[in-house]
Scaffold this motif. Structure first.
Motif, PDB file in Angstrom:
ATOM      1  N   THR A  95       7.924 -14.652  -8.061  1.00  0.00           N
ATOM      2  CA  THR A  95       9.011 -14.926  -7.130  1.00  0.00           C
ATOM      3  C   THR A  95       8.473 -14.983  -5.704  1.00  0.00           C
ATOM      4  OG1 THR A  95       9.605 -12.640  -6.534  1.00  0.00           O
ATOM      5  CG2 THR A  95      10.445 -13.487  -8.630  1.00  0.00           C
ATOM      6  N   ASN A  96       9.334 -15.415  -4.787  1.00  0.00           N
ATOM      7  CA  ASN A  96       9.003 -15.367  -3.361  1.00  0.00           C
ATOM      8  C   ASN A  96       9.860 -14.319  -2.646  1.00  0.00           C
ATOM      9  OD1 ASN A  96       6.928 -17.359  -3.242  1.00  0.00           O
ATOM     10  ND2 ASN A  96       8.481 -18.947  -3.452  1.00  0.00           N
ATOM     11  N   ASP A  97      10.448 -13.420  -3.428  1.00  0.00           N
ATOM     12  CA  ASP A  97      11.240 -12.330  -2.865  1.00  0.00           C
ATOM     13  C   ASP A  97      10.273 -11.236  -2.414  1.00  0.00           C
ATOM     14  OD1 ASP A  97      12.791  -9.990  -2.480  1.00  0.00           O
ATOM     15  OD2 ASP A  97      14.343 -10.746  -3.832  1.00  0.00           O
ATOM     16  N   THR A  98      10.131 -11.072  -1.120  1.00  0.00           N
ATOM     17  CA  THR A  98       9.126 -10.136  -0.607  1.00  0.00           C
ATOM     18  C   THR A  98       9.398  -8.701  -1.031  1.00  0.00           C
ATOM     19  OG1 THR A  98      10.344  -9.985   1.490  1.00  0.00           O
ATOM     20  CG2 THR A  98       8.537 -11.586   1.361  1.00  0.00           C
ATOM     21  N   ARG A  99      10.670  -8.363  -1.258  1.00  0.00           N
ATOM     22  CA  ARG A  99      10.986  -7.005  -1.720  1.00  0.00           C
ATOM     23  C   ARG A  99      10.405  -6.760  -3.104  1.00  0.00           C
ATOM     24  NH1 ARG A  99      17.285  -7.437  -1.569  1.00  0.00           N
ATOM     25  NH2 ARG A  99      16.619  -9.354  -2.598  1.00  0.00           N
ATOM     26  N   LEU A 100      10.506  -7.772  -3.966  1.00  0.00           N
ATOM     27  CA  LEU A 100       9.983  -7.626  -5.327  1.00  0.00           C
ATOM     28  C   LEU A 100       8.461  -7.682  -5.344  1.00  0.00           C
ATOM     29  CD1 LEU A 100      12.492  -9.721  -7.471  1.00  0.00           C
ATOM     30  CD2 LEU A 100      12.509  -7.275  -6.964  1.00  0.00           C
ATOM     31  N   VAL A 101       7.898  -8.580  -4.535  1.00  0.00           N
ATOM     32  CA  VAL A 101       6.438  -8.693  -4.495  1.00  0.00           C
ATOM     33  C   VAL A 101       5.829  -7.371  -4.011  1.00  0.00           C
ATOM     34  CG1 VAL A 101       4.484  -9.868  -3.418  1.00  0.00           C
ATOM     35  CG2 VAL A 101       6.466 -11.190  -4.190  1.00  0.00           C
ATOM     36  N   ALA A 102       6.389  -6.806  -2.955  1.00  0.00           N
ATOM     37  CA  ALA A 102       5.869  -5.542  -2.417  1.00  0.00           C
ATOM     38  C   ALA A 102       5.980  -4.419  -3.445  1.00  0.00           C
ATOM     39  CB  ALA A 102       6.610  -5.168  -1.138  1.00  0.00           C
ATOM     40  N   ALA A 103       7.082  -4.389  -4.182  1.00  0.00           N
ATOM     41  CA  ALA A 103       7.250  -3.345  -5.201  1.00  0.00           C
ATOM     42  C   ALA A 103       6.322  -3.570  -6.387  1.00  0.00           C
ATOM     43  CB  ALA A 103       8.705  -3.307  -5.677  1.00  0.00           C
ATOM     44  N   ALA A 104       6.022  -4.835  -6.680  1.00  0.00           N
ATOM     45  CA  ALA A 104       5.212  -5.168  -7.854  1.00  0.00           C
ATOM     46  C   ALA A 104       3.749  -4.798  -7.686  1.00  0.00           C
ATOM     47  CB  ALA A 104       5.342  -6.654  -8.178  1.00  0.00           C
ATOM     48  N   VAL A 105       3.264  -4.675  -6.453  1.00  0.00           N
ATOM     49  CA  VAL A 105       1.837  -4.402  -6.232  1.00  0.00           C
ATOM     50  C   VAL A 105       1.580  -2.914  -5.987  1.00  0.00           C
ATOM     51  CG1 VAL A 105       1.264  -6.711  -5.437  1.00  0.00           C
ATOM     52  CG2 VAL A 105       2.056  -5.017  -3.772  1.00  0.00           C
ATOM     53  N   GLY A 106       2.441  -2.088  -6.531  1.00  0.00           N
ATOM     54  CA  GLY A 106       2.287  -0.650  -6.386  1.00  0.00           C
ATOM     55  C   GLY A 106       1.286  -0.059  -7.372  1.00  0.00           C
ATOM     56  N   PRO A 107       1.351   1.258  -7.596  1.00  0.00           N
ATOM     57  CA  PRO A 107       0.370   1.948  -8.445  1.00  0.00           C
ATOM     58  C   PRO A 107       0.287   1.428  -9.870  1.00  0.00           C
ATOM     59  CG  PRO A 107       1.601   3.528  -7.125  1.00  0.00           C
ATOM     60  CD  PRO A 107       2.265   2.201  -6.928  1.00  0.00           C
ATOM     61  N   TYR A 108       1.420   0.968 -10.425  1.00  0.00           N
ATOM     62  CA  TYR A 108       1.381   0.471 -11.804  1.00  0.00           C
ATOM     63  C   TYR A 108       0.500  -0.769 -11.896  1.00  0.00           C
ATOM     64  CZ  TYR A 108       2.940  -1.028 -16.430  1.00  0.00           C
ATOM     65  OH  TYR A 108       2.963  -1.407 -17.759  1.00  0.00           O
ATOM     66  N   ALA A 109       0.678  -1.693 -10.960  1.00  0.00           N
ATOM     67  CA  ALA A 109      -0.151  -2.900 -10.960  1.00  0.00           C
ATOM     68  C   ALA A 109      -1.611  -2.549 -10.731  1.00  0.00           C
ATOM     69  CB  ALA A 109       0.340  -3.866  -9.881  1.00  0.00           C
ATOM     70  N   ALA A 110      -1.872  -1.609  -9.835  1.00  0.00           N
ATOM     71  CA  ALA A 110      -3.252  -1.207  -9.558  1.00  0.00           C
ATOM     72  C   ALA A 110      -3.928  -0.656 -10.802  1.00  0.00           C
ATOM     73  CB  ALA A 110      -3.276  -0.163  -8.442  1.00  0.00           C
ATOM     74  N   ALA A 111      -3.151   0.012 -11.642  1.00  0.00           N
ATOM     75  CA  ALA A 111      -3.716   0.628 -12.847  1.00  0.00           C
ATOM     76  C   ALA A 111      -3.861  -0.348 -14.006  1.00  0.00           C
ATOM     77  CB  ALA A 111      -2.846   1.813 -13.278  1.00  0.00           C
ATOM     78  N   HIS A 112      -3.018  -1.383 -14.056  1.00  0.00           N
ATOM     79  CA  HIS A 112      -2.955  -2.193 -15.276  1.00  0.00           C
ATOM     80  C   HIS A 112      -3.241  -3.682 -15.124  1.00  0.00           C
ATOM     81  CE1 HIS A 112      -1.551   1.222 -17.605  1.00  0.00           C
ATOM     82  NE2 HIS A 112      -0.627   1.451 -16.705  1.00  0.00           N
ATOM     83  N   LEU A 113      -3.093  -4.245 -13.943  1.00  0.00           N
ATOM     84  CA  LEU A 113      -3.386  -5.675 -13.813  1.00  0.00           C
ATOM     85  C   LEU A 113      -4.876  -5.929 -13.990  1.00  0.00           C
ATOM     86  CD1 LEU A 113      -1.285  -7.067 -10.803  1.00  0.00           C
ATOM     87  CD2 LEU A 113      -1.036  -7.628 -13.231  1.00  0.00           C
ATOM     88  N   ASP A 114      -5.221  -6.976 -14.730  1.00  0.00           N
ATOM     89  CA  ASP A 114      -6.637  -7.311 -14.875  1.00  0.00           C
ATOM     90  C   ASP A 114      -7.144  -7.895 -13.558  1.00  0.00           C
ATOM     91  OD1 ASP A 114      -6.294 -10.191 -14.764  1.00  0.00           O
ATOM     92  OD2 ASP A 114      -5.614 -10.120 -16.842  1.00  0.00           O
ATOM     93  N   PRO A 115      -8.463  -7.964 -13.367  1.00  0.00           N
ATOM     94  CA  PRO A 115      -9.000  -8.402 -12.069  1.00  0.00           C
ATOM     95  C   PRO A 115      -8.473  -9.751 -11.600  1.00  0.00           C
ATOM     96  CG  PRO A 115     -10.742  -7.396 -13.363  1.00  0.00           C
ATOM     97  CD  PRO A 115      -9.545  -7.495 -14.269  1.00  0.00           C
ATOM     98  N   HIS A 116      -8.375 -10.715 -12.516  1.00  0.00           N
ATOM     99  CA  HIS A 116      -7.913 -12.046 -12.126  1.00  0.00           C
ATOM    100  C   HIS A 116      -6.481 -11.984 -11.596  1.00  0.00           C
ATOM    101  CE1 HIS A 116      -7.481 -16.418 -12.222  1.00  0.00           C
ATOM    102  NE2 HIS A 116      -6.334 -16.233 -12.859  1.00  0.00           N
TER     103      HIS A 116
END
Length: 243
Positions: free
Chosen positions: A157-178
């Motif tokens: 999405t381009n919703d900055t509220r969602l993007v900011a929330a999505a890059v929190g600790p969960y993403a840091a722990a589980h998103l693959d490098p790409h």
């Protein structure tokens, strides 16, 4: 920033505190019911296995009378069944105020130990604010990497509220490098401060591919006569190898 229960109790009025007490009680009850259902299912499975073993060991021996082995029919956690506390989740802003809604919704998810079906349902059927609260709480739930599709959806999405929330600790722990590198670029593209990216310094350190992507992005912006986002230099500096 999400508030604790104690902080909410200090901020909410009497009616809102009473509503929150009831909501959290319902969430805790749902968690206990799921625990009981899992225990019953395990016992039923063990009993069935014991009967099967007995038949194999002595196929002609009469079995002792026993009631039928049944599997619990509780639908708690079903993809199609909403628990009562989920209705409270949507109503949090109305009863506790929009300023406290994220924190209240997060507490509900935690108290319910929300399973993936509930988390997914609340995200997919929720407003942007309700989705944000899900994303902010993912790292506090025992979901492993199973909720990554929700993060990936938010990053599309381009919703900055969602993007900011999505890059929190969960993403840091589980998103693959790409995927994580593209999440960083998404922040720069949408104007989300790179400081929102959890563990940015840790994951960016020595990441040559991220450095290349950042330089390419800066070059594209410059060639198009557009400003380079202020956070890009910050992120690029973090990609330097540790000394």
């Amino acid at each position: 920033m999400l508030k604790s229960r104690e902080e909410l109790d200090a901020d909410l009025d009497t009616a809102a505190r009473a509503w929150l007490d009831e909501a959290l009680t319902e969430a805790a009850h749902d968690a206990a019911a799921r625990d009981a259902a899992r225990t019953d299912a395990a016992r039923a499975e063990a009993a069935q296995a014991a009967r099967t073993d007995a038949v194999r060991a002595a196929p002609h021996a009469p079995l002792a009378e026993a009631g039928p082995v049944t599997t619990p029919s509780a639908a708690t956690g079903s993809p199609h069944t909403s628990a009562p506390w989920e209705l409270r989740y949507a109503a949090a802003g109305r009863h506790c105020g929009q300023a406290h809604a994220d924190s209240v919704r997060s507490l509900l998810l935690i108290e319910a130990r929300a399973p993936l079906p509930s988390v997914t349902r609340l995200y997919e059927q929720g407003t942007a604010a309700e989705r944000r609260a899900v994303l902010l709480t993912l790292d506090r739930l025992d979901l492993g990497d199973t909720a990554l599709p929700l993060v990936e959806d938010a990053l599309r999405t381009n919703d900055t509220r969602l993007v900011a929330a999505a890059v929190g600790p969960y993403a840091a722990a589980h998103l693959d490098p790409h995927a994580w590198r593209h999440a960083v670029l998404k922040c720069l593209f949408t104007g989300v401060p790179v400081g929102s990216v959890a563990r940015l310094g840790e994951r960016a350190r020595g990441d040559g591919e991220l450095a290349r992507m950042l330089r390419d992005f800066a070059a594209e912006r410059t060639a198009a006569g557009r400003d380079v986002p202020a956070g890009l230099d910050t992120a690029l500096a973090l990609t330097e190898p540790a000394r």
